[in-house]
Design an enzyme around this catalytic site. Structure first.
Site, PDB file in Angstrom:
ATOM      1  N   LYS C  79       0.856  -1.199   0.000  1.00 16.53           N
ATOM      2  CA  LYS C  79       0.000   0.000   0.000  1.00 16.53           C
ATOM      3  C   LYS C  79       0.892   1.248   0.000  1.00 16.53           C
ATOM      4  O   LYS C  79       1.871   1.299   0.750  1.00 16.53           O
ATOM      5  CB  LYS C  79      -0.899  -0.025   1.239  1.00 16.53           C
ATOM      6  N   SER C 160      -9.864   2.415   2.747  1.00 16.10           N
ATOM      7  CA  SER C 160      -8.901   3.049   1.878  1.00 16.10           C
ATOM      8  C   SER C 160      -7.946   2.085   1.172  1.00 16.10           C
ATOM      9  O   SER C 160      -7.339   2.454   0.179  1.00 16.10           O
ATOM     10  CB  SER C 160      -8.070   4.037   2.687  1.00 16.10           C
ATOM     11  N   SER C 184     -10.319   0.288   7.046  1.00 18.24           N
ATOM     12  CA  SER C 184      -9.669   0.362   5.731  1.00 18.24           C
ATOM     13  C   SER C 184      -9.031  -0.926   5.237  1.00 18.24           C
ATOM     14  O   SER C 184      -8.592  -0.993   4.087  1.00 18.24           O
ATOM     15  CB  SER C 184      -8.618   1.476   5.732  1.00 18.24           C
TER      16      SER C 184
END
Lengths: 501, 95, 494
Positions: C79, C160, C184
């Site tokens: 990420k 997210s 997330s």
């Protein structure tokens, strides 16, 4: 406690000034408060910057134990409450010297609570006029970086070496009432910090600086609105700031104006304070607990170590010098006003007692007198201080021992001391090499006296005719003829006999 | 509590985010909507509740006073939008 | 080997170890998949060289007969919230476009130390703020899933960690890192039919992760199944002195202790999670989940978490407040974007830089956070929220005095279409209604794929555990996984 009588004479009568100081003291530590970067003064720009200090994305603070320890010890030294549970808060504002966009500080739960400092307002007699100044709190926080404005026509330069260095903010209560009190408070606080070893107190390097809160009121009235003059960096300037700012406020008020609560700046060159409007716009620091840090919880063992490692503090030391060493109040106060001086004196004392095989109390007075008059006089003359003194405590003790055991007369000791200052040699060596030993050899002295009398028949006649004041003349002539090495007591005794005929 | 455009501008200024009048007009009802929803917390009786300090019981560790980082000026300055002579630079600040 | 990219982390690790295929073959296969998956926009930066270097190290170790590391040759997605040394790290923002850290996050370093390689930096909601991956400066991430019945509307992969969920679900990577502040990891996992676990707050170091809300942020793994999550978490977690909130505890052997047998476990069903408007399919799936854990030997009881409805408003005070401060460092001075027009002063530069560098959602949250901390409002908002947060944590404590684990749905709906909720921030925030409470209490929680809705889109179930009981959470996840038999996968259209 004595009431201050400092008053400003205005057109409408007398005004009293009310002063509180917020002192920022750099904590003595190798590394910064929340990062492993060094704290040394004067390094190349941005060479002592960790990624944490530069607030790189994802960087996190980890607290330095020594900074916490030193703040706790400082708190203990002023008899303050140590909060076993405290925490760090963020003070949010934007400035180019503040990389994180917030300063990690302690607003809601400071490490150290209320304490006090006694200040003395009489040099000659420290106990005669003592006032207790309350301390509100001490908290630990990060210093900011430094901006330089004069390197480029349109740019300011940012150096983050100082960013993140640990500071203690020591907040006094508004207990001071005159520039003298403010000066005495700051000097005393500085002395305590240096004794404790938690701050080097170098105000010219910025290790210690004061925000001076000043207000004025008619005696006995409510507190007036205060102003805060930032970053005043010497005792003298703090006293000047108080004087100038209080006078300004009186003038404003007497002209029918109002005091605005604001931040001001002291300009020593112009001798004025002025408003820092540029920093005034809508301050709203949005303090909240720093979520990167847990509450700081101190255990008993940690506190015990802090307490056990505290040195004897200035007031206790001063009293001991008076009571146990028999020093005058003034000498005791002078010797203990500064940690370095006291340390030097105690080294001198310890060595003196050791080589003379006497108690410290037996050598204390001579040691104090020599340090405060002879050594200080010489250092002053040479433009040096104790740190750079050409004579060490051990060398001084040797000199004093030679004087005490009669090897050196007073004048001879002064002569040897001058040579020590020039050469750095030990007193014993100088005495040995230059033959400066005092003599008590009665035969030799009698021979010289005989000579002196023979050379000065007129004076001798006058003396014997009753002008006894001439005794000193004969002493002087005898000593001179013996190059100062004769034992004065023996000279006196033998002269009296010879003169009596 | 109701947020008007003046408040939005004041908050944006505190947060150092430049916004236009149109942005402020748009944001005011949006923020009001969110803040109004948030204010349902007022229903909760918290009179005898301590604010949370640490989510998982854990003690703040203190590190040793050792210098572990430094002398990395180039690395520190590497991503700077502007810098010279080993400094970050910003528009001249008048103090 | 038909298609290496069909394999998960455990199978890849074991296959490399046993010589079924080389690490190079694995890396090559996934690199091709990544390059073919651009329509998903899951990656901000691709780093095939990094994956190949790890593969080379693994193959050389095998050739020399040296011992392999726990993840030797397994390529992963990272990420783009984790700082990676020398590799652009943006948090999906214009603000950090071009920023190449000179440091590595602890979590990513641990993975590299374990022998893993990096296929690239995965897209996300900007500064991890969002539930749909529509706030990235680098464009929306598209879910590989599509609704049945010819509806080709591009769907949200959740957020997210939407780049992570999309890439795993589309088999571009076998596993990836995520971060979870209010859901997330779990919500995107549920939206895309994969597994993901947020460990106890403090298990994974936050050092080098671009901060959103410090008291909530936790890293965790996302992968196709529970075992892969256990393996990855073992290699991400661990004490880090550089993070003051890191827990100084050993990392358990979660994989080794995996067991779908829940005999002796009590599982609580919180009544408050049945909220108005929950689709019946989700209620039904929850019922199915209850039956599965019973079947695995667990006793199921009803529990109450009375302050559940206050979790979201609490979160939307605390997270923006912390974010408003955490994001103050993006000021155009030391790194990242600088906007400076002629004649502008320092404060103008800040305002212009931050207006240009932060997207609308980030700005919105900074404004909310600034407002709730500002003079006069701090106690009414922030202190109040921290008190309610205490109550929420106490709810869980009370529940865990009666049961070992909690079972809930992960999200109140299946994936929605891109654009469907982006105009209404509140509707978007409500997506995290089931995931936020565990975040506020710092508890370990995971989402496992459990079924499909009528439109053929995945739904997840969430298991929440006591602090530090990741094992319990993983085991219950495994029990559900074994019984749900979730085998659906998106049809390839990209």
């Amino acid at each position: 406690m004595t009431e201050s009588t400092y008053r400003i004479q205005g057109e409408t009568g007398e005004w009293e000034v009310v002063i509180g100081l917020e002192v920022h003291a750099q904590v003595t530590s190798n590394a910064k408060l929340f990062s492993g970067a060094a704290t040394a003064f004067g390094a190349e720009p941005n060479s002592q910057v960790s990624l944490i200090d530069a607030a790189m994305p994802g960087m996190l603070p980890t607290p330095n134990q020594e900074c916490i320890r030193q703040a706790v010890r400082t708190g203990m030294a002023i008899g303050a409450v140590i909060n076993k549970w405290s925490r760090f808060d963020r003070k949010n504002y934007f400035y180019a010297d503040l990389p994180q966009g917030y300063q990690i500080s302690q607003l809601f739960h400071p490490l150290v609570g209320e304490g006090q400092i006694d200040i003395s307002l009489d040099d000659k007699d420290p106990e005669a006029n003592v006032k207790t100044i309350g301390i509100e709190r001490i908290h630990v926080e990060q210093d900011a970086g430094k901006l330089m404005h004069d390197q480029h026509p349109t740019r300011s330069y940012v150096d983050l070496n100082r960013a993140g260095v640990a500071l203690m903010e020591i907040v006094s209560k508004p207990d001071m009432r005159s520039p003298q009190e403010a000066g005495a408070y700051l000097s005393k606080l500085r002395a305590i910090l240096r004794y404790v070893g938690s701050c080097d107190g170098n105000m010219d390097q910025g290790s210690m600086r004061a925000d001076v809160n000043v207000s004025v009121r008619k005696p006995g009235a409510e507190f007036g609105t205060r102003t805060e003059t930032k970053n005043v960096n010497s005792v003298r300037f703090v006293m000047q700031t108080v004087e100038i700012e209080a006078r300004r406020q009186v003038e404003v008020l007497e002209a029918g104006g109002k005091i605005v609560q604001e931040t001001r700046l002291f300009d020593p060159d112009k001798g004025e304070t002025r408003s820092m409007r540029s920093k005034e716009d809508a301050h709203d620091y949005r303090y909240f607990p720093d979520p990167d840090l847990l509450p700081l919880e101190l255990d008993d063992a940690f506190l015990e170590e802090c307490r056990a490692s505290l040195p004897e503090l200035p007031d206790a030391k001063r009293r001991r010098y008076e009571q146990e060493l028999g020093l005058s109040a003034y000498n005791a106060a002078t010797l203990t006003a500064d940690a370095d001086t006291a340390r030097w004196f105690e080294a001198l004392l310890a060595e003196g007692a050791r080589i003379q095989k006497k108690g410290e109390n037996e050598v204390a007075r001579a040691s104090a007198n020599w340090l405060l008059s002879d050594l200080y006089g010489a250092l002053n003359r040479l433009g040096k201080d104790l740190d750079t003194s050409p004579v060490s405590p051990e060398q001084g003790a040797e000199l004093l021992a030679l004087a005490a055991d009669g090897t050196l007369s007073g004048p001879l000791a002064k002569q040897v001391f001058e040579i020590m200052l020039e050469t750095g040699d030990a007193a014993g060596k100088i005495v040995e090499e230059r033959g400066l030993k005092q003599t008590s050899d009665t035969g030799a002295i009698e021979a010289v006296i005989a000579e002196v009398l023979a050379k000065n028949p007129g004076q001798l006649e006058q003396y014997r005719g009753g002008k006894e004041a001439l005794f000193g003349f004969f002493v002087g002539q005898t000593m001179k003829a013996m190059a100062g090495k004769a034992n004065p007591a023996v000279v006196n005794e033998l002269l009296k006999k010879a003169l009596a005929g | 509590m109701s947020v008007d455009t003046a408040t939005v501008k004041k908050v944006a200024s505190l947060a150092r985010i430049a916004i236009s009048d149109a942005d402020a007009e748009r944001l005011a009802p949006e923020l009001n909507n969110i803040l109004g929803w948030i204010e349902q917390l007022g229903e909760v009786d918290t009179s005898s509740v301590e604010p949370m300090t640490a989510v998982i019981p854990n003690k703040l560790r203190l590190r040793e006073d050792v210098v572990t980082e430094g002398n990395q000026r180039d690395a520190v300055l590497q991503n700077a939008p502007q810098g010279e002579h080993g400094f970050f630079t910003v528009p001249k600040v008048v103090e | 080997m038909s298609d290496i990219t069909e394999l998960g982390v455990a199978e890849l690790r074991d296959g490399i170890r046993t010589g079924k295929f080389s690490a190079r073959e694995v890396a090559d296969a996934f690199i091709v998949k990544v390059s073919q998956g651009k329509a998903l926009n899951a990656f901000i930066v691709e780093t095939p060289e990094h994956a190949l270097a790890a593969a080379k190290a693994a193959d050389e170790a095998i050739a020399k007969g040296e011992p392999l590391k726990p993840l030797s040759g397994v390529p992963l997605g990272m990420k783009d919230l984790f700082a990676t040394k020398g590799v652009q790290t943006t948090a999906a923002s214009h603000m950090l476009e071009g920023f190449k850290p000179v440091y590595e996050s602890t979590v990513s370093q641990k993975l590299w130390d374990a022998g893993a390689g990096m296929l690239g930096k995965l897209n996300l909601d900007q500064f991890a703020m969002g539930s749909s991956n529509e706030t990235s400066y680098f464009g929306n991430v598209i879910s590989p899933w599509r609704r049945g019945g010819g509806d080709n509307a591009p769907l949200a992969p959740g957020g997210s960690s939407g780049g992570s969920s999309s890439a795993i679900s589309a088999r571009l990577v076998p596993g990836a890192t995520g971060t979870d502040t209010g859901g997330s990891i779990r919500q995107p996992a549920a939206f895309t039919g994969i597994a993901g676990i947020k460990p106890t707050y403090g298990r994974c170091s936050r050092y080098g992760i671009v901060a959103f809300a410090s008291s909530l942020d936790q890293a965790g793994p996302m992968a196709r199944d529970v075992r892969d999550c256990a393996i990855l978490l073992e290699n991400m977690a661990g004490f880090d002195p550089k993070d003051s909130t890191s827990l100084n505890l050993p990392v358990p052997n979660w994989e080794e202790a995996l067991s779908g047998d829940l005999t002796g476990k009590k599982i609580g069903i919180p009544a408050e999670y049945l909220i108005d408007g929950t689709p019946t399919e989700i209620a039904k799936l929850w019922e199915a989940g209850i039956a599965w854990v019973k079947d695995a030997g667990a006793e199921v009881i009803e529990v109450s978490l009375p302050h559940t409805k206050y979790a979201l408003p609490t979160y939307y005070i605390i997270a923006p407040a912390e974010a408003s401060s955490n994001l103050a460092r993006y000021d155009g001075v030391r790194y990242g974007l600088r906007e400076l027009a002629d004649g502008q002063n320092l404060q103008d530069m800040y305002a212009a830089t931050r207006a240009a560098g932060f997207g609308p959602e980030v700005q919105r949250r900074i404004l909310i956070g600034t407002y709730v901390l500002s003079a006069g409002f701090y106690d009414a908002y922030f202190t109040k929220a921290q008190k309610v947060r205490t109550l929420i944590a106490q709810d869980f404590e009370n529940a865990f005095s009666m049961c070992d684990l909690l079972l809930t749905p992960t999200a109140p709906s299946s994936a929605f279409a891109l654009g469907e909720k982006s105009a209404d921030p509140l509707a978007m925030y409500l997506n995290d209604v089931f995931t936020v409470p565990a975040s506020l209490a710092g508890l370990p929680a995971m989402s496992v794929p459990a079924g499909l809705d009528a439109g053929g889109l995945p739904l997840g179930l969430q298991i929440i555990g006591r602090p530090l009981d990741e094992q319990g959470v993983l085991n219950a996840g495994l029990a559900i996984e074994q019984r749900a038999g979730f085998a659906a996968r998106p049809e390839q259209w990209w």
